[in-house]
Design a protein around this motif. Structure first.
Motif, PDB file in Angstrom:
ATOM      1  N   GLY A  51       0.727  -1.351   0.088  1.00  0.00           N
ATOM      2  CA  GLY A  51       0.023   0.163   0.165  1.00  0.00           C
ATOM      3  C   GLY A  51       0.753   1.232  -0.279  1.00  0.00           C
ATOM      4  N   ILE A  52       1.759   1.370   0.797  1.00  0.00           N
ATOM      5  CA  ILE A  52       2.801   2.507   0.805  1.00  0.00           C
ATOM      6  C   ILE A  52       3.558   2.479  -0.539  1.00  0.00           C
ATOM      7  N   ALA A  53       4.045   1.411  -0.923  1.00  0.00           N
ATOM      8  CA  ALA A  53       4.796   1.477  -2.201  1.00  0.00           C
ATOM      9  C   ALA A  53       3.898   2.213  -3.410  1.00  0.00           C
ATOM     10  N   GLY A  54       2.450   1.774  -3.448  1.00  0.00           N
ATOM     11  CA  GLY A  54       1.582   2.496  -4.279  1.00  0.00           C
ATOM     12  C   GLY A  54       1.512   3.825  -3.831  1.00  0.00           C
ATOM     13  N   ALA A  55       1.359   4.483  -2.809  1.00  0.00           N
ATOM     14  CA  ALA A  55       1.279   5.568  -2.428  1.00  0.00           C
ATOM     15  C   ALA A  55       2.531   6.441  -3.009  1.00  0.00           C
ATOM     16  N   ALA A  56       3.855   5.747  -2.667  1.00  0.00           N
ATOM     17  CA  ALA A  56       4.888   6.525  -3.145  1.00  0.00           C
ATOM     18  C   ALA A  56       5.056   6.581  -4.668  1.00  0.00           C
ATOM     19  N   VAL A  57       4.710   5.515  -5.471  1.00  0.00           N
ATOM     20  CA  VAL A  57       4.844   5.777  -6.639  1.00  0.00           C
ATOM     21  C   VAL A  57       3.886   6.791  -7.438  1.00  0.00           C
ATOM     22  N   ALA A  58       2.733   6.758  -6.857  1.00  0.00           N
ATOM     23  CA  ALA A  58       1.854   7.741  -7.457  1.00  0.00           C
ATOM     24  C   ALA A  58       2.222   9.155  -7.217  1.00  0.00           C
ATOM     25  N   ALA A  59       2.769   9.094  -5.836  1.00  0.00           N
ATOM     26  CA  ALA A  59       3.286  10.728  -5.427  1.00  0.00           C
ATOM     27  C   ALA A  59       4.281  11.127  -6.449  1.00  0.00           C
ATOM     28  N   THR A  60       5.274  10.155  -6.498  1.00  0.00           N
ATOM     29  CA  THR A  60       6.413  10.547  -7.419  1.00  0.00           C
ATOM     30  C   THR A  60       6.117  10.702  -8.911  1.00  0.00           C
ATOM     31  N   LEU A  61       4.981   9.871  -9.262  1.00  0.00           N
ATOM     32  CA  LEU A  61       4.491  10.036 -10.844  1.00  0.00           C
ATOM     33  C   LEU A  61       3.608  11.294 -11.071  1.00  0.00           C
ATOM     34  N   MET A  62       2.990  11.630  -9.918  1.00  0.00           N
ATOM     35  CA  MET A  62       1.807  12.467 -10.037  1.00  0.00           C
ATOM     36  C   MET A  62       2.544  13.742 -10.754  1.00  0.00           C
ATOM     37  N   GLN A  63       3.446  14.564 -10.362  1.00  0.00           N
ATOM     38  CA  GLN A  63       4.047  15.528 -10.983  1.00  0.00           C
ATOM     39  C   GLN A  63       4.318  15.535 -12.536  1.00  0.00           C
ATOM     40  N   TYR A  64       4.762  14.367 -12.902  1.00  0.00           N
ATOM     41  CA  TYR A  64       4.949  14.102 -14.426  1.00  0.00           C
ATOM     42  C   TYR A  64       3.841  14.006 -14.995  1.00  0.00           C
ATOM     43  N   PHE A  65       3.083  13.164 -14.540  1.00  0.00           N
ATOM     44  CA  PHE A  65       1.573  13.088 -14.998  1.00  0.00           C
ATOM     45  C   PHE A  65       0.689  14.278 -15.368  1.00  0.00           C
ATOM     46  N   MET A  66       0.849  15.310 -14.348  1.00  0.00           N
ATOM     47  CA  MET A  66       0.162  16.557 -14.402  1.00  0.00           C
ATOM     48  C   MET A  66       0.906  17.489 -15.374  1.00  0.00           C
ATOM     49  N   ALA A  67       2.332  17.609 -15.513  1.00  0.00           N
ATOM     50  CA  ALA A  67       3.139  18.266 -16.390  1.00  0.00           C
ATOM     51  C   ALA A  67       3.012  17.681 -17.991  1.00  0.00           C
ATOM     52  N   HIS A  68       2.960  16.230 -17.986  1.00  0.00           N
ATOM     53  CA  HIS A  68       2.953  15.993 -19.454  1.00  0.00           C
ATOM     54  C   HIS A  68       1.958  15.232 -20.047  1.00  0.00           C
ATOM     55  N   VAL A  69       1.121  14.871 -19.156  1.00  0.00           N
ATOM     56  CA  VAL A  69      -0.291  14.082 -19.704  1.00  0.00           C
ATOM     57  C   VAL A  69      -1.166  15.059 -19.619  1.00  0.00           C
ATOM     58  N   MET A  70      -1.720  15.792 -18.336  1.00  0.00           N
ATOM     59  CA  MET A  70      -2.529  16.641 -18.160  1.00  0.00           C
ATOM     60  C   MET A  70      -2.036  18.038 -18.838  1.00  0.00           C
ATOM     61  N   ARG A  71      -0.878  18.208 -18.908  1.00  0.00           N
ATOM     62  CA  ARG A  71      -0.349  19.615 -19.340  1.00  0.00           C
ATOM     63  C   ARG A  71      -0.563  20.788 -18.432  1.00  0.00           C
ATOM     64  N   PHE A  72      -0.572  20.700 -17.119  1.00  0.00           N
ATOM     65  CA  PHE A  72      -0.848  21.637 -16.185  1.00  0.00           C
ATOM     66  C   PHE A  72       0.174  22.779 -15.930  1.00  0.00           C
ATOM     67  N   GLY A  73       0.156  23.768 -15.521  1.00  0.00           N
ATOM     68  CA  GLY A  73       1.342  24.504 -15.274  1.00  0.00           C
ATOM     69  C   GLY A  73       1.413  24.448 -13.687  1.00  0.00           C
ATOM     70  N   SER A  74       2.056  25.477 -13.211  1.00  0.00           N
ATOM     71  CA  SER A  74       2.686  25.087 -11.700  1.00  0.00           C
ATOM     72  C   SER A  74       1.503  25.433 -10.718  1.00  0.00           C
ATOM     73  N   VAL A  75       0.639  26.471 -11.074  1.00  0.00           N
ATOM     74  CA  VAL A  75      -0.338  26.655 -10.136  1.00  0.00           C
ATOM     75  C   VAL A  75      -1.397  25.717 -10.219  1.00  0.00           C
ATOM     76  N   THR A  76      -1.853  25.386 -11.552  1.00  0.00           N
ATOM     77  CA  THR A  76      -2.979  24.253 -11.488  1.00  0.00           C
ATOM     78  C   THR A  76      -2.410  23.125 -10.833  1.00  0.00           C
TER      79      THR A  76
END
Length: 467
Positions: free
Chosen positions: A246-271
């Motif tokens: 469970g913690i490994a899942g949380a760590a992987v999701a947390a680490t990848l969330m910034q990449y996902f938002m920047a390159h998949v969702m295309r969010f800026g820093s504020v969003t």
């Protein structure tokens, strides 16, 4: 031997949770932003960044049982765990700052510096986390009281995580003009703020828990026997599996969330910062709901509900959330937050319930040993998962900051964030199904321990699935 303590007051529970705030402030900063900082700010390769996170996490994993066993063996007027909290407070803050600070080293020297900084930080983190959690396991002896304490701890943790996830991008950008190193200087100043805030929080937990450790003799056990002690504790091993994955899942999701938002969702820093605020802000709202569900149906069913929902949300992210789906993505994050609370709040509480199984066998309270082994297993699984993330990102052709990512790179990020996280959570759920501890069995176990100490017979049938 341990003796039951009186119920803890809300003030003591809140003060104890200050130590968790210090842990979560930096833990969230590291697991959400360290790999991104190394690849997109310091310009290290994804493979090198993943290797650094892997090295630090594995080092943390190896140290945790040593720290836990050392605290079990300690005796003195300040207790078994609290001296470690006092000793680690300042080094913890200093090493957290160093982990995000660039001293202008050459490109060849940077990976070695950050590898050393990671090992220094995770040394301090192992001392703080293992002893603080062991202290929390031995202060309340009751099944539901432990859930209550972990509810306070989880709420404070999520507030700290909210700050550490939503503010760094904005602060690093805002502070960059005031730092001689530009962008890298902004990250250093930002990390310094969080590091400085963590030190007094640890000291608050150290000071206000004085007198609340139960009178317990040192647990004298050779370190070589630690894994054997854990292995024969059947409920602990099942709970360990659900928590580690469970913690490994949380760590992987947390680490990848910034990449996902920047390159998949295309969010800026504020969003992106707002998305982190939604994720961790909603966790605070989930704490009382998870606590209520746990009291109604037990910890195991509550865990299955929360983490099962989270796994489904990750699958939804893998199947097609993309640019323009901001509201949908924010709604999914609000649901994910319930799973995150479930892992941290219920996972550690269930591990604490297995301490009495070992006490029944040995007559000793060895929270430090069991939490050390739990940290060892959880961090090995997390380290391997995060190391694999770096390798897959590199193999998919991740181009780094400011570069357009090709289809293979974006697909790799989407698959890792969605299917990769979901796979880890499914393994956690499988262990949870097999976990035998319930409220009734825990009460029967405590009664059997009392009778055993008094030289009286106990009911063996009630303990069949536990011992």
């Amino acid at each position: 031997m341990s003796t039951p303590t009186a119920p803890l007051s809300p003030a003591v529970k809140l003060a104890f949770s200050a130590g968790e705030a210090a842990t979560s402030l930096i833990y969230t900063l590291v697991y959400v932003f360290l790999m991104f900082f190394l690849t997109d700010v310091m310009q290290l390769s994804a493979a090198a960044a993943g290797a650094i996170v892997l090295l630090g996490t594995m080092w943390d994993a190896l140290l945790a049982p040593l720290v836990g066993t050392a605290s079990d063996r300690l005796s003195g007027r300040w207790g078994r765990r609290r001296p470690f909290l006092l000793a680690v407070a300042v080094p913890y803050g200093l090493c957290a700052w160093l982990l995000f600070t660039d001293f202008g080293l050459s490109a060849a020297a940077k990976p070695w510096y950050f590898a050393l900084a990671a090992m220094m930080f995770f040394t301090c983190f192992a001392v703080l986390e293992t002893t603080h959690l062991a202290l929390g396991a031995e202060m309340p002896p009751d099944y539901d009281e432990r859930t209550s304490l972990n509810g306070y701890r989880a709420a404070v943790s999520q507030v700290a995580s909210l700050l550490a996830a939503s503010l760094p991008l904005i602060l690093a950008q805002a502070l960059a003009p005031y730092a001689g190193g530009g962008a890298t200087g902004g990250w250093s100043l930002m990390a310094g703020i969080f590091a400085a805030a963590s030190v007094p929080l640890i000291l608050v937990a150290w000071r206000t828990t004085r007198g609340h450790e139960p009178p317990t003799l040192p647990a004298l056990i050779p370190l070589s026997d630690a894994l054997h002690v854990a292995w024969r504790n059947r409920p602990f091993m099942r709970t360990l599996g659900l928590y580690a994955f469970g913690i490994a899942g949380a760590a992987v999701a947390a680490t990848l969330m910034q990449y996902f938002m920047a390159h998949v969702m295309r969010f800026g820093s504020v969003t992106a910062s707002l998305a982190f605020a939604v994720l961790f802000g909603c966790t605070v709202l989930w704490v009382p709901a998870i606590g209520w569900l746990s009291r109604r149906v037990g910890k195991r069913l509550a865990y299955l509900a929360g983490i099962g929902l989270w796994a489904l949300v990750q699958v939804a992210a893998a199947l097609g959330v993309g640019p323009g789906d901001t509201v949908v993505f924010f709604g999914l994050l609000a649901l994910v937050s319930g799973g995150v609370v479930g892992v941290y709040m219920l996972g550690w509480s269930m591990i604490a319930d297995t301490v009495e199984v070992d006490e029944f066998h040995s007559g000793q309270r060895r929270e430090g040993l069991l939490y050390g082994v739990a940290s060892l297993a959880q961090k090995i699984v997390t380290a391997l998962a995060l190391g694999a993330v770096g390798i897959v990102l590199e193999a998919s052709g991740y181009a780094g900051a400011g570069e357009a990512q090709d289809h293979a790179s974006v697909s790799g990020i989407r698959a890792l964030y969605g299917w990769g996280t979901a796979a880890l959570l499914v393994v956690s759920l499988a262990f949870c199904v097999a976990m035998p501890m319930t409220r009734a069995r825990h009460a029967a176990l405590r009664e059997a321990i009392r009778r055993k100490k008094a030289g009286q017979p106990w009911e063996a049938d009630a303990l069949d699935k536990l011992i």
